[in-house]
Design a protein around this motif. Sequence first.
Motif, PDB file in Angstrom:
ATOM      1  N   GLY A  13      46.575  -6.838 -38.227  1.00 10.56           N
ATOM      2  CA  GLY A  13      46.274  -6.995 -36.807  1.00 10.56           C
ATOM      3  C   GLY A  13      45.305  -5.938 -36.311  1.00 10.56           C
ATOM      4  O   GLY A  13      44.371  -6.240 -35.549  1.00 10.56           O
ATOM      5  N   GLY A  14      45.493  -4.686 -36.732  1.00 14.04           N
ATOM      6  CA  GLY A  14      44.583  -3.631 -36.313  1.00 14.04           C
ATOM      7  C   GLY A  14      43.178  -3.839 -36.840  1.00 14.04           C
ATOM      8  O   GLY A  14      42.190  -3.624 -36.129  1.00 14.04           O
ATOM      9  N   LEU A  15      43.070  -4.277 -38.095  1.00 14.38           N
ATOM     10  CA  LEU A  15      41.759  -4.563 -38.684  1.00 14.38           C
ATOM     11  C   LEU A  15      41.049  -5.660 -37.904  1.00 14.38           C
ATOM     12  O   LEU A  15      39.866  -5.531 -37.558  1.00 14.38           O
ATOM     13  N   ALA A  16      41.758  -6.743 -37.626  1.00 12.95           N
ATOM     14  CA  ALA A  16      41.154  -7.868 -36.917  1.00 12.95           C
ATOM     15  C   ALA A  16      40.684  -7.447 -35.529  1.00 12.95           C
ATOM     16  O   ALA A  16      39.596  -7.836 -35.074  1.00 12.95           O
ATOM     17  N   GLU A  52      40.510 -14.745 -39.983  1.00 19.83           N
ATOM     18  CA  GLU A  52      39.116 -14.493 -40.331  1.00 19.83           C
ATOM     19  C   GLU A  52      38.951 -13.180 -41.087  1.00 19.83           C
ATOM     20  O   GLU A  52      38.137 -13.082 -42.015  1.00 19.83           O
ATOM     21  N   ALA A  53      39.749 -12.186 -40.745  1.00 23.12           N
ATOM     22  CA  ALA A  53      39.654 -10.891 -41.425  1.00 23.12           C
ATOM     23  C   ALA A  53      40.083 -10.998 -42.885  1.00 23.12           C
ATOM     24  O   ALA A  53      39.398 -10.506 -43.791  1.00 23.12           O
ATOM     25  N   VAL A  54      41.230 -11.649 -43.139  1.00 28.30           N
ATOM     26  CA  VAL A  54      41.701 -11.747 -44.519  1.00 28.30           C
ATOM     27  C   VAL A  54      40.827 -12.703 -45.332  1.00 28.30           C
ATOM     28  O   VAL A  54      40.591 -12.478 -46.523  1.00 28.30           O
ATOM     29  N   LEU A  55      40.317 -13.756 -44.698  1.00 26.41           N
ATOM     30  CA  LEU A  55      39.414 -14.671 -45.403  1.00 26.41           C
ATOM     31  C   LEU A  55      38.120 -13.951 -45.797  1.00 26.41           C
ATOM     32  O   LEU A  55      37.617 -14.127 -46.916  1.00 26.41           O
ATOM     33  N   ALA A  56      37.588 -13.128 -44.905  1.00 26.12           N
ATOM     34  CA  ALA A  56      36.356 -12.390 -45.222  1.00 26.12           C
ATOM     35  C   ALA A  56      36.570 -11.472 -46.421  1.00 26.12           C
ATOM     36  O   ALA A  56      35.709 -11.368 -47.307  1.00 26.12           O
ATOM     37  N   ALA A  57      37.723 -10.812 -46.479  1.00 25.99           N
ATOM     38  CA  ALA A  57      38.007  -9.935 -47.616  1.00 25.99           C
ATOM     39  C   ALA A  57      38.141 -10.736 -48.902  1.00 25.99           C
ATOM     40  O   ALA A  57      37.636 -10.333 -49.964  1.00 25.99           O
ATOM     41  N   PHE A  58      38.802 -11.879 -48.835  1.00 31.30           N
ATOM     42  CA  PHE A  58      38.996 -12.718 -50.017  1.00 31.30           C
ATOM     43  C   PHE A  58      37.658 -13.252 -50.535  1.00 31.30           C
ATOM     44  O   PHE A  58      37.382 -13.212 -51.743  1.00 31.30           O
ATOM     45  N   VAL A  59      36.800 -13.709 -49.645  1.00 32.46           N
ATOM     46  CA  VAL A  59      35.484 -14.208 -50.044  1.00 32.46           C
ATOM     47  C   VAL A  59      34.635 -13.080 -50.625  1.00 32.46           C
ATOM     48  O   VAL A  59      33.938 -13.262 -51.642  1.00 32.46           O
ATOM     49  N   ALA A  60      34.684 -11.907 -50.009  1.00 34.99           N
ATOM     50  CA  ALA A  60      33.911 -10.763 -50.530  1.00 34.99           C
ATOM     51  C   ALA A  60      34.360 -10.405 -51.944  1.00 34.99           C
ATOM     52  O   ALA A  60      33.534 -10.077 -52.809  1.00 34.99           O
ATOM     53  N   SER A 105      29.868 -12.827 -39.111  1.00 27.82           N
ATOM     54  CA  SER A 105      29.030 -13.984 -39.449  1.00 27.82           C
ATOM     55  C   SER A 105      29.895 -15.134 -39.963  1.00 27.82           C
ATOM     56  O   SER A 105      29.620 -16.309 -39.695  1.00 27.82           O
ATOM     57  N   LEU A 106      30.954 -14.791 -40.705  1.00 27.55           N
ATOM     58  CA  LEU A 106      31.885 -15.809 -41.170  1.00 27.55           C
ATOM     59  C   LEU A 106      32.582 -16.457 -39.987  1.00 27.55           C
ATOM     60  O   LEU A 106      32.814 -17.677 -39.977  1.00 27.55           O
ATOM     61  N   ARG A 107      32.910 -15.676 -38.994  1.00 25.89           N
ATOM     62  CA  ARG A 107      33.535 -16.214 -37.789  1.00 25.89           C
ATOM     63  C   ARG A 107      32.637 -17.254 -37.120  1.00 25.89           C
ATOM     64  O   ARG A 107      33.104 -18.320 -36.697  1.00 25.89           O
ATOM     65  N   VAL A 108      31.339 -16.967 -37.059  1.00 25.81           N
ATOM     66  CA  VAL A 108      30.391 -17.921 -36.455  1.00 25.81           C
ATOM     67  C   VAL A 108      30.382 -19.233 -37.231  1.00 25.81           C
ATOM     68  O   VAL A 108      30.422 -20.325 -36.652  1.00 25.81           O
ATOM     69  N   GLU A 109      30.351 -19.149 -38.571  1.00 22.73           N
ATOM     70  CA  GLU A 109      30.335 -20.364 -39.389  1.00 22.73           C
ATOM     71  C   GLU A 109      31.648 -21.126 -39.255  1.00 22.73           C
ATOM     72  O   GLU A 109      31.658 -22.366 -39.222  1.00 22.73           O
ATOM     73  N   LEU A 110      32.757 -20.403 -39.177  1.00 19.56           N
ATOM     74  CA  LEU A 110      34.044 -21.071 -38.998  1.00 19.56           C
ATOM     75  C   LEU A 110      34.095 -21.826 -37.678  1.00 19.56           C
ATOM     76  O   LEU A 110      34.671 -22.928 -37.603  1.00 19.56           O
TER      77      LEU A 110
END
Length: 500
Positions: free
Chosen positions: A210-213, A222-230, A281-286
């Motif tokens: 939650g703090g990261l997001a 979106e935060a955990v998805l970005a880390a997984f994709v990276a 940027s991932l958030r925008v695409e989502l």
Amino acid sequence: MTGSWPASPAQQGMWLTERAGIAGRAFHMPLAVWLDGPLDVEALREACAEVARRHPVLGGVLAEDGGELRVLARAVPPMGEGGDLHEELDGPVDPVEGPAARFTLIREDAKRHVLLFQAHHAVFDGESKDILLRDLAAWYGGAAPAPLGAAYPEVAVRQRARLADALPAAQGYWAARWQEQRELCLPGLSGVSVAAAPGSALDFVVEDLGGLAERLEVTRFEAVLAAFVALLHAYGNARPAVGVDLSTRTELSRDHVGAFVNELPVIGAPEGGTFGEFARSLRVELRRLYRHRGVPLARAVDGIGPRAALTPVSLSYRRRPETSPLFPGLGASVEWMMFNGWVRNTLHLQIVDDQAGTAARLQYNPALLDRAGAERIREDLAALLVAVAADPEAPLDRLPLPGPVPAATVTAVAVAVEDGPVPADLVREIQAIFAKELELDDVEADDDLFDLGGHSLTITQIMARARERFGVELSFEVFIDDATATRIAAEVARLREQAC
């Protein structure tokens, strides 16, 4: 409740996979609640019956009817009683033969019981877990939930209407984005699959999601998805495709149990800069993707045949409500992430986020991904999340990202079908049926049905036409390995000869 209603796109896809024989137990969704204290067994039994009446989809079975897949309402079996939790977990739930859901009470001692609920994903999703237990606890306490805003069949009909309206825009969105990926890079990987198989799991906890997001100004998902994709990109996947489960619930379906979910791929990769820049940027695409969340990919693009998962790697995230079910006079604890022992693809990351913390689980196919490789993925992801939580705007090249690993290739899913004679006139008749159901001017004898845009509903329609025209019952399996007019005509010829 009796009657029937049209199957949803999600139900059609799962029915197709079940009939293809490549689902195993991957769509079984167990949910267990431990009840401590003086349990009123009869009150609980009646509460289970009331929940089943309120949510008729739990008793639904999927059946082809005149070229349309429909859900036929049947009664959910009364709450049964069992002796061993692990043995009961092996019990069947079947959306074709029924029952698709069942309740079982297991007595551990005089003041400790386990209520095990099992359902097929065709009638149940992650959000349904909270709805079911909320309603169950209310009835157990003698307070019926507020009436639903609409009956389930009405919800199903409106869902189908929204799909028809949204289809053209979704086709345009995916035309330039979707491309089947045949290779995957993961440590310890020997093969790639989108078919279900017995699986293994590794659990861990994500700290301060939650703090990261909040610091990134994105959602927790979106935060955990970005880390997984990276991480997947660091392993050597140029543009990873991660299948994500997206809710298709509306205000009308908010309080209904059912399969209101659609799996869609998120495709992209970081291109330098900071982790924060990539997450945003991932958030925008989502946000662009969400506009098409109700349309299955198999409806929007051609060439997607039966499979248990859309992509070899997937992620599901669920943010639970802050409240837990309250059974009057009892203590209750719920295993929200109960593992069914199967995986739908090569690697799946499951996240359940609530007031108790963020629980994570890596589910993987041990026949394709060894345990050491899975453990390394878990450790790499955990280390990355800790690093970005400490500095969300850290440059990507300064994060603890691993180096590339060798690629493995997708393993094809095939169902063998015996060859038979193929009369030319019969092939032409099947070509004409294909063309009519696909709304095409012409279909070649060796054109693949799925490459032409066919899907589960198309197959049911072709099966119905074959029944009317030739008096034969085509097996669903014949469409899986070679869905061409030549192959189907050969099967029709074989069945007609067999009947003589």
